[in-house]
Structure formats: C-alpha cells, structure tokens
Design an enzyme around this catalytic site. Structure first.
Site, PDB file in Angstrom:
ATOM      1  N   ARG A   1       0.846  -1.202   0.000  1.00  0.00           N
ATOM      2  CA  ARG A   1       0.000   0.000   0.000  1.00  0.00           C
ATOM      3  C   ARG A   1       0.871   1.238   0.000  1.00  0.00           C
ATOM      4  NH1 ARG A   1      -4.162   3.012   4.040  1.00  0.00           N
ATOM      5  NH2 ARG A   1      -2.546   2.657   5.602  1.00  0.00           N
TER       6      ARG A   1
ATOM      7  N   GLU B   1     -11.466   6.839   0.669  1.00  0.00           N
ATOM      8  CA  GLU B   1     -11.415   7.106   2.106  1.00  0.00           C
ATOM      9  C   GLU B   1     -12.275   8.272   2.568  1.00  0.00           C
ATOM     10  OE1 GLU B   1      -7.169   6.288   3.663  1.00  0.00           O
ATOM     11  OE2 GLU B   1      -6.910   6.923   1.594  1.00  0.00           O
TER      12      GLU B   1
ATOM     13  N   ARG C   1     -11.734  -1.596   8.328  1.00  0.00           N
ATOM     14  CA  ARG C   1     -12.370  -1.328   9.624  1.00  0.00           C
ATOM     15  C   ARG C   1     -11.321  -1.245  10.721  1.00  0.00           C
ATOM     16  NH1 ARG C   1     -15.601  -5.338  11.622  1.00  0.00           N
ATOM     17  NH2 ARG C   1     -17.302  -4.005  12.296  1.00  0.00           N
TER      18      ARG C   1
END
Length: 953
Positions: free
Chosen positions: A430, A558, A636
C-alpha cells in the site's frame, strides 16, 4: 469453587434456583483481584496496598452508588498521592483491567461450552445456525457448496499505533488464561492449590515485567508480534474450523451420490505488516523481504514440527497391514535407510518429507532448522508438491484400514499446506497516490517524455499513461540518477516481483492505492508495475495479446468526496479496453477497498456509515452491469468510530449483493490481541466471520416489491439525516475556530504520539491540522478522555433537525414512527444504532469534563465542551425516542454489566491521567526537565484505560 467441574458450574448457572449465569465470572474476578492484592502487598508493601484498596473501595461506591461524597473523597485521595504512589496505583488498576478482560474471555468460552453441553439450539454466529437459517429459507445444498468453492474470506492483520500491549505481557496473560480455564476441570485439593500458586506467580511476573516499551517499536517487531498469533491460534484453529464446517454441511445438507465434501482454501490470512508504507517511512523493500522470510520461517517451523510428530505417531508396520504402491515408492525415495524401519514405510516416507521440507526452508531463507534432517534431499518447488506427498499418506491409510489415523494430525497438516502454502499470509502493498504521481513525474521528465506530468489535467494524464502502457520500452534507465524516493518505490515493486517468484503468487497479489481520487491514480500503478516487470500487455505485436497484471490494483476510497466518486472512477477505469482485458485475465474479479476511519474523521459517524453504504450499493450495480465480480475490502478499525463493532452484525448489515462470497477486512491494533490471543476465542471469531459471510451471501434479500419500496423510503430518510449530521460534525471539527487547540489540549494526543507503540508516526505530516492526523490516534485520543466523539457526534442534531422540519405535531409523530420502523426492519440502521449505543455506554461526560479543564483558554473550553455536552444529550434523547429504551445496552445486558463493573476501576486511571498530564505540561511550559516518572505514569494510564475500554483503536 476450583474443585467444581464445568458441568457443575454450568448447571448451577442455568438452574432456576441460581439464575446468575455470571457467578463463575464474578468468582474468577474476585480470585484474580485477591491475588493481585497479595502481589501488591508483597512487592510494594502494606501501606501502598492500603492506599490502592481505599481508592478502589471509594471508586466503587462513587460509581455504583452515585455517591457524590465518595466522588469528592476520591479526588482528595488521588490528589495527595506521591509520584511513586501514583505509579503503583496506576499499575494496579491497569493490571486489574487486564485481568478482568482475561476472566471475561474465559467466561465467554465457559458459557459457549455450557450451551454445547446442554444441547442448546445453535447460537447466532455459528456455522450450524447459519446453515439452519439457509435451510429454513429454502437455499439448496448445491448453492451452499458452490458458495464455498468460489468464496474468499480474508482477515488482514495490520499494525497501527494503538497496540499498547508488549508481547511479554501478552505471553504472561495467555498463561493466566490457561490456568483460569484449568479451574473449570475437576481438580484435587493439591491440584487446586498448585493452580492458585501458579496464578499468583504469573501475576507477580506481570507486576515485575515492564509494561511499556522504552524504545520505539520497529516494523520487524510488529512482524514478530503478529506472527505470535499464528502460533497461538491460526495455524491450528483455522484448519480445524474447516473440519467443523464440512461436518456441519454434511449434517445439514447430506449428499446422495457424491463423495466426501472437501472445502478449498476459502479462508486465507492477509497482512499489511511490512508492506504498508502509506505514511510510514520505515517500510521499504527490506521490510517486505524480511516479512516474507519471517512468515515463511514460521510456517516451516510448524510443518517441520508436525511432520516430526507424525513420524513418531505413524508406526504402522507392513508386517501387519498393507500400504499403497505410491506410499511404498515415497518410502523408497526417502533419505532414511535404517534397517530398524524397513517395515515402517510411513515413518520412512515422513523422514524423506522432513528432509525435503528442511531443504526448502533453507532455500527460502531459514537461518537454522531445529532438528537436523537425515541425509540430503531436493527442496520442494512449490507447496502443491508437499500437499501431494501428504495426500499419498492419506490415501494409503484410507485404503488400508487406517482412516482413523488421519484426523488427529495428518489431515490438519495437509489442510494447512493449502491454506498457508510456503508464505503463511498474503502481504498487501500500500502507498499513497501522491507518491506514485511524484515518482512518475520524475520518470517522465528524466526520460524526456513529459516535462511536468503532475501539472497535466486529468484527461491528458490518462492519454499519456495509456500511450506509455502500450509501449514495450521502459521509462527507467539504469544509467540515469533518480531521487531516493523514486529509487525506493521502484525497488519495492521489484522486491514484490522477486517475492512472488520465490514464495509463490499468493505471497503478494494486491496493491492498494490510498487516497484514490481519479482514474489516473489507478493507471499510475499499472505503469509502475510495467516498469518493474509486474505487468505484461502482450507486446509481441499480436492484436489484443495476452494481458497479465501480477498485482491487482485496488483503489482505496477514504474521504466522503472520494466515496461519492467511487463508482464513477471505477466505471471509467473498467471501461478502458486494456484494463478490461487485464480484469478478464484475473477471472473477471476486481477488488475495491473502502476506508472507514478517514471517512469518519472527514464526515462524522452517521455520514461516514451512510456514504459507505451508498458507495457499496452503486458499486454493486456498476459491477453487475459490467459483468465483473466485486470484492469489497473493508478497512475497519477497532472503535465504532473507525468501522469497528461486532463483525457478524456489520457483515449482515451490508447492502444486498455487496458480500457475494467475497470479503476482506482489516483487523487492527489491539483488536488483534482481544480476538486472537486466546485460541478458543480466536476460533469463535473466525467462525463468526465465515457464518456472517455465508448468511449475507445466500440469504434472500428484499426484492422490488413492497419491502423493496420500504427500504427505498428508509434510504431517503437516511439521506436527509446524513446531510444534517454532516453539517453538525463539520461545523464543530473543521469550522470552529480553536477546535484543533481544544483537541490537542483536552485529549492525551500529544502524549500518545510519544508512546513507543508503533512504527508509524501519529500524523502523516509534521502539522497539527486535523486533516493530516491519522485516524487511528484521532479515535484513540477521544477514547482516552471518555468522550468517544467519533462514535456518536452529529446523530442527535441530525434526528432533531429532521423531526422538526415540519411544525405539524402529526407529521413529527409520523416521522418518529418512520425512524422506529427503520430500527426494527432495517439491519443497517439497527446495527448503526446498536454500535452507537455501545459507544454512549462507554462515554462519561463527568470524566470528560476533567480533561476539558486541561484547555488553558477558559472561554474556548466552555464553548466547545458545552457544544459537545449538548450534542451528547440530544443524541441520547433521540436514541431513546427511536429504540424505546433509556437504558444503555438494554439488548445486551452482559456487556452492560461488564462496562458498569469495570468503570469503577477506570475512574481512578482517568483522574490520575489528568493530574499527570497537568504536571507534565506545566514542566514543559516552564522549560523544566521532564520528570520521567510522570511521563511513565501517563503512558501506563493510557495502557490501562485502553485495556478497560477494549475496542479503543
């Protein structure tokens, strides 16, 4: 009590004459508290023990009896503590929170076993319950089996700066859990006394073990910490869960003509630790390589131990029973030539397997193999070879009266090879989209292809990127110099290619792009893959030649604006012919990640949840129309404000069509420890995840009829509520002058940033802007001061404004009726309110007011805190109006009691934390040298409060 059996305790707890099911829990907590008191006496002396005990009794009276005089007395006691006494009190109450957590986890296990022993109906969240629901709904067994053939369920462990537990502490607490569980067995008086002595020793070990780290955690430390959960839980419990599921399916949906059901590896572990470099400068190509080396070493240690144990167990002799030709051939190929085992082909075969495994482990970087192998053998080229060898043993035993010898160990080992391979867990990569843009801007400029790529409009970026993707030549030249960032990013991708070649394609297969805001953000990563040998578009001249994208490019949406644009971005991306060919080559599957934490920080609790829901719904429609299967990756966190809360309910509350057998979700921070540090609890959490995915995928959803129109009406109401909540939240957090100053003063955010609890900085940039602060410490800080603002703020204003839109009392009553119907009929709204109810139960305005006193500007303090109090009261009132209950957690009395009981032990920690922060900040402001004992006290209190609240980060 220790001499009672589990059955006796269960029977007593369920008998009508003794309805208190929590009696064993209370006894365990009393025992642990008593032993902690003894340790305190032994280690700190009678005087300190008496101080702690007086504070404890006073805090209990204040909390449980609402005794104002006790509150005044508690403040007086805490303020007159010396610095050394303060440290002892903080440690004592912190460890009590830890011990209470252990006792509660053990009680959950106890109650579950009691239900099983009593033959109770399957509990919600179990596989048996899910299959029964499906059967009752008319879902055929063929659909269930098809689900498992095509499913992928992946919990992804991440490292974030809220994991406040040291591994040494976790190890000691696991032993306490084991000893506590042992007390449910029938013990002799001597065994009971021995058990108590060992518990006493473990608690003394805790007291003498440093709770905090004095040096910052490295990525390598985070990797090793995460791997400990594989040894504790995943390596054994995950394969065992597969066995349970197969048995339950066979019982619920028996097959008439087919053979035994054998599930594929549909639950696979994932990890971000070592590959997630968004905002973490400490992650690079070296950490990725190290992560896979350590992961591989962990799984090989397991395989080697299991094969060695099998060699001892499978003493089958051909003098007594036959063996298959394949098994005999495997034995003949073994490195073992001992005459003593000439008639024991299974042992000889396993010795050969061990030699090949050891050679494979060394070839993949294992520094040493504990047990020396017999002779030398070639390494396995891939995990499937090892699996096939184990299958030879399985088949031979089955066909020669040895089926009962398979289950204890061999079947679990063979299953583990399919789940974990030689890589253990898939490591995701990422990075933030702005980093990719900077790297490509430099590559384009150095290659003479474009002087300033970053300055181009979006459409021109797309044209340039597509043209470059279509060319066989590279932008990068080994003869030119590049910035350190560019070299590092390219080396990371090259490392990804090497890791895939070395450990298998499952080792790394996903590349996640943080802050995805445009189609070009996705194409940039495709081009970077091309530059590093990870992308092939058929540059052999053939029209529409073979397209292969080794790493799936996954956008992470996001913020609220990003979520609203998600479907449009994906529509444009998948419409590109070259992209569509690559998606087709990957089985017409595309993953999209949704960020719960940052969307909440951006837009607040209600709007975040609603925009996530709408984004998912739009994506489902888009993907269905494009003929592409959608897999959602849910980012989450631990707190409700970051998408936390019970996973089972959260998955069932997803919009129709969004699960569909495919789901990944992050497990973050200290939530990993709470879910997976106990094998039985870990097994239950894995089962909950599978059961929820099964139900959400196959249970019939409301169609287009009356119920569909009803849901559409609910959604229209949510649009209005979300708009109101968004305004209220943004007005406070982003539009109120001085709010940032209030936040940094009234929460321990600055002190949290000093803690050595993660390798990642608390902020993405060196600033105090809320926008730049990472969502994890943002939520963690609000939990510490007991406001938990990200989990409720804006709801009261939203509901109140919507109800008051029409002045007609009849219309207002009608609107309230609609909200109540939404709560009763719509899982999304019910889960939203349930999670908020839990947050409100953990919040405490009186405690929060003490933190507000840390704000030096009285006018700012009073103004902002009053707004938060008013909103809290509105939210509580509106929740009561909708649910009909003024009591917190009325539907979950066990959790309500747990929270109420532990608050008495959190109050002193919060009060002391405020006092210590005052002292610390005063000395900093005066330019004095910081008292290390004060800093240590603050950090110890942070640990204790986090343990007491549990899902805090």
């Amino acid at each position: 009590m220790a001499k009672q059996t589990l059955a006796a305790r269960a029977a007593r707890s369920t008998a009508t004459s003794a309805p208190d099911k929590d009696a064993p829990l209370k006894e365990d907590i009393r025992l642990l508290g008593r032993l902690l008191g003894q340790v305190l006496r032994d280690q700190e002396g009678e005087a300190v023990f008496q101080v702690v005990e007086t504070i404890r009794q006073t805090a209990v009276r204040f909390r449980r009896e609402s005794d104002a005089q006790s509150g005044t007395e508690l403040n007086r006691l805490l303020k007159k503590l010396t610095r050394d006494q303060t440290i002892s009190v903080v440690r004592a109450f912190s460890y009590f929170s830890h011990l209470a957590n252990i006792a509660e986890d053990q009680h959950h296990n106890r109650r579950r076993r009691a239900h099983l022993l009593a033959g109770s109906a399957p509990q919600q969240g179990s596989i048996a319950y899910a299959l029964s629901r499906l059967d009752d709904a008319g879902v055929p067994g063929a659909s269930v089996r098809s689900f498992f053939r095509e499913a992928l369920i992946s919990p992804v462990l991440t490292a974030h700066p809220t994991e406040v537990q040291r591994k040494s502490i976790l190890d000691a607490e696991r032993e306490i859990a084991r000893l506590l569980a042992e007390r449910d067995l029938p013990l002799t008086p001597r065994e009971s006394a021995r058990n108590t002595q060992l518990l006493h020793a473990c608690i003394a070990t805790l007291w003498q073990t440093r709770m905090l780290r004095y040096t910052r955690l490295t990525v390598a430390d985070e990797i090793d910490n995460a791997l400990s959960y594989y040894r504790i839980t995943f390596l054994r419990e995950l394969p065992a869960l597969y066995d349970d599921i197969e048995n339950e399916i066979a019982a619920q949906f028996p097959q008439r003509h087919a053979g035994e059901l054998e599930l594929p590896a549909f639950v696979q572990m994932g990890s971000w630790i070592g590959g997630d470099r968004d905002g973490n400068p400490n992650v690079n190509a070296g950490t990725m390589r190290h992560a896979l080396e350590r992961q591989s070493a962990t799984i090989f240690d397991f395989y080697l131990d299991e094969v060695h144990a099998l060699g001892a167990e499978l003493s089958v002799s051909t003098l007594l029973v036959g063996a298959s030709p394949e098994l005999l051939a495997l034995a003949e190929a073994s490195t073992d030539a001992s005459d003593h085992r000439a008639d024991e082909p299974y042992r000889r075969a396993l010795i050969g397997l061990y030699s090949r495994l050891a050679a494979t482990a060394r070839s993949l970087g294992a520094a040493h193999v504990l047990r020396k192998e017999v002779g030398t053998a070639p390494p396995y080229a891939e995990p499937a070879e090892f699996t096939r060898d184990l299958q030879i043993l399985v088949d031979s035993l089955k066909s020669h009266h040895g089926a009962m010898l398979i289950k204890p160990r061999l079947a679990t080992l063979r299953r583990a090879t399919e789940i974990f391979g030689f890589h253990l867990a898939t490591l995701d990569m990422r990075q933030s989209s702005d980093v990719h843009e900077r790297v490509l801007t430099e590559l384009f400029a150095r290659a003479g292809a474009c002087p300033d790529y970053a300055a181009l409009p979006e459409e021109e970026k797309l044209t340039l990127l597509r043209e470059e993707l279509a060319k066989p030549r590279l932008l990068y030249s080994p003869w030119l110099g590049y910035s350190a960032e560019t070299e590092s990013e390219l080396e990371i991708l090259r490392a990804g290619r090497e890791i895939r070649q070395r450990y298998g394609e499952r080792a790394i297969r996903n590349y996640i792009i943080s802050h995805t805001e445009s189609v070009s953000d996705l194409l940039e990563v495709l081009l970077l893959q091309k530059e590093t040998g990870l992308l092939h578009l058929g540059w052999d001249g053939a029209q529409g030649g073979a397209a292969r994208m080794e790493l799936m490019v996954i956008p992470l949406f996001e913020t609220i604006p990003d979520l609203r644009c998600a479907a449009d971005i994906m529509q444009r991306y998948m419409a590109l012919p070259e992209v569509r060919r690559m998606i087709a080559a990957r089985g017409d599957l595309q993953e999209v990640m949704l960020g719960y934490s940052d969307s909440n920080k951006d837009g607040g609790f209600l709007t975040s949840n609603w925009e996530l829901y709408k984004a998912e719904t739009r994506l489902v429609g888009l993907f269905e129309g494009a003929g592409v299967k959608l897999r959602l990756f849910h980012g989450r966190g631990g707190t409700v404000g970051r998408g936390g809360g019970p996973s089972y309910e959260a998955i069932l509350a997803q919009p129709a069509g969004t699960v569909n057998g495919q789901i990944r979700l992050t497990e973050q921070g200290e939530i990993i420890a709470s879910k997976f540090s106990n094998p039985e609890i870990g097994r239950r959490n894995l089962e909950l995840l599978v059961a929820a995915t099964l139900e959400a995928s196959l249970m019939p959803h409301p169609g287009q009829g009356r119920q569909g129109r009803r849901i559409a009406g609910f959604e229209a109401v949510m649009d209005a509520l979300s708009e109101n909540a968004y305004r209220a939240y943004r007005h406070l957090v982003y539009d109120t002058p001085g709010f940032t100053d209030y936040f940094f003063a009234a929460t321990p955010i600055a002190e949290i940033a000093e803690l050595n609890i993660g390798s990642r900085p608390a902020s993405r940039k060196a600033s105090r802007r809320i926008e730049d602060l990472r969502a994890i410490p943002w939520g963690f800080s609000w939990g510490q001061c007991r406001l938990l603002l990200p989990g409720w703020y804006g709801f009261g204003s939203a509901v109140d404004a919507w109800l008051q839109e029409d002045a007609d009392p009849k219309e207002q009553k009608k609107r309230l009726g609609m909200l109540r119907a939404m709560f009763k009929e719509w899982p999304f709204f019910a889960t939203l309110l349930s999670n908020m109810d839990m947050v409100l139960a953990k919040s405490d305005l009186a405690v929060a007011s003490r933190y507000a006193e840390l704000v030096p500007d009285r006018k700012l303090r009073n103004s902002i805190f009053k707004r938060m109090v008013d909103e809290h009261e509105r939210t509580v009132a509106c929740l009561a109006l909708i649910t009909g209950s003024r009591e917190r957690l009325a539907a979950n009395p066990l959790l309500a009691r747990s929270i109420k009981n532990r608050f008495a032990y959190l109050d002193p920690l919060n009060h002391l934390q405020v006092e210590l922060i005052k002292r610390h900040r005063a000395s900093v402001a005066a330019g004095s040298q910081t008292d290390e004992r004060v800093r240590r006290g603050i950090h110890l209190s942070i640990n204790g409060i986090a343990a007491g609240l549990r899902n805090t980060g």
